[in-house]
Design a protein around this motif. Structure first.
Motif, PDB file in Angstrom:
ATOM      1  N   VAL A  96       0.840  -1.328  -0.038  1.00  0.00           N
ATOM      2  CA  VAL A  96       0.000   0.027  -0.022  1.00  0.00           C
ATOM      3  C   VAL A  96       0.872   1.043   0.118  1.00  0.00           C
ATOM      4  N   CYS A  99      -2.687   5.499   1.846  1.00  0.00           N
ATOM      5  CA  CYS A  99      -3.750   4.804   2.715  1.00  0.00           C
ATOM      6  C   CYS A  99      -5.131   4.518   1.962  1.00  0.00           C
ATOM      7  N   ALA A 120     -10.393  -1.519  -0.279  1.00  0.00           N
ATOM      8  CA  ALA A 120     -10.335  -2.661   0.499  1.00  0.00           C
ATOM      9  C   ALA A 120     -11.570  -3.707   0.150  1.00  0.00           C
ATOM     10  N   GLU A 125     -12.837  -1.328   6.820  1.00  0.00           N
ATOM     11  CA  GLU A 125     -11.481  -1.559   6.959  1.00  0.00           C
ATOM     12  C   GLU A 125     -10.662  -0.333   6.275  1.00  0.00           C
ATOM     13  N   ILE A 127      -6.596   0.590   5.618  1.00  0.00           N
ATOM     14  CA  ILE A 127      -5.457  -0.111   5.378  1.00  0.00           C
ATOM     15  C   ILE A 127      -4.473   1.183   5.239  1.00  0.00           C
ATOM     16  N   ASP A 128      -3.436   1.082   6.468  1.00  0.00           N
ATOM     17  CA  ASP A 128      -2.340   2.012   6.397  1.00  0.00           C
ATOM     18  C   ASP A 128      -1.428   1.925   5.222  1.00  0.00           C
ATOM     19  N   SER A 131       1.529  -1.062   4.436  1.00  0.00           N
ATOM     20  CA  SER A 131       1.037  -2.426   4.840  1.00  0.00           C
ATOM     21  C   SER A 131       1.109  -3.155   3.484  1.00  0.00           C
ATOM     22  N   VAL A 133      -0.753  -6.189   1.529  1.00  0.00           N
ATOM     23  CA  VAL A 133      -2.181  -6.726   1.132  1.00  0.00           C
ATOM     24  C   VAL A 133      -2.047  -8.037  -0.021  1.00  0.00           C
ATOM     25  N   ARG A 146      -7.119  -7.194   0.527  1.00  0.00           N
ATOM     26  CA  ARG A 146      -7.449  -7.540   1.756  1.00  0.00           C
ATOM     27  C   ARG A 146      -6.172  -7.685   2.801  1.00  0.00           C
ATOM     28  N   THR A 147      -6.214  -7.293   3.837  1.00  0.00           N
ATOM     29  CA  THR A 147      -4.955  -7.177   4.459  1.00  0.00           C
ATOM     30  C   THR A 147      -4.268  -8.501   4.833  1.00  0.00           C
TER      31      THR A 147
END
Length: 149
Positions: A96, A99, A120, A125, A127-128, A131, A133, A146-147
């Motif tokens: 990512v 954000c 997302a 959700e 997500i920072d 991150s 994914v 998705r994380t």
């Protein structure tokens, strides 16, 4: 009348050869069904069947082969075909770079050096940035992610 059948038989043979050559060059299971229909029509021609019967046999046998063997062939033949373009991205990891917040309509991820808009899979959700994914799907030009757990 026998001369006419010989000429038609030659046309069916040429058709079989052309269809098989196309299949061999493309290896995409596109013309093999029609080559089978042409073989049936050729056999009918040699047996002395009328041209109408030959054409009907060609169409019917081609359709039967297409309908009943194509699903099997797609499942078990050419299984090792590498996914390309968007299909190849699904299931892969991305990082990512902005954000991801579906409510704010923001988010970006990079995968294989290419930057994509990202959203997302779960609307709630956030997500920072930074991150990792997993790409669930692609909708238009957006990754649905998705994380990773």
């Amino acid at each position: 009348m026998k001369g006419v059948y010989a000429v038609v038989a030659v046309y069916w043979l040429v058709g079989i050869i052309v269809l098989l050559v196309i299949e061999a060059l493309t290896m995409g299971l596109t013309t093999i069904w029609f080559a089978g229909g042409a073989v049936a029509a050729f056999i009918a021609c040699v047996a002395g069947a009328d041209l109408f019967v030959q054409i009907v046999l060609f169409v019917v046998v081609s359709l039967v082969l297409l309908i009943f063997t194509r699903p099997f062939a797609k499942r078990y033949i050419n299984k090792e075909t590498e996914k390309t373009n968007v299909e190849g991205i699904i299931g892969r990891e991305a990082r990512v770079t902005e954000c991801i917040n579906n409510r704010m309509d923001t988010g970006e991820a990079v995968i294989s050096g290419q930057h994509w808009s990202a959203r997302a899979a779960d609307d709630n959700e956030i997500i920072d940035q930074g991150s990792m994914v997993t790409v669930e799907e692609v909708r238009g030009v957006r990754l649905i992610v998705r994380t990773m757990k």
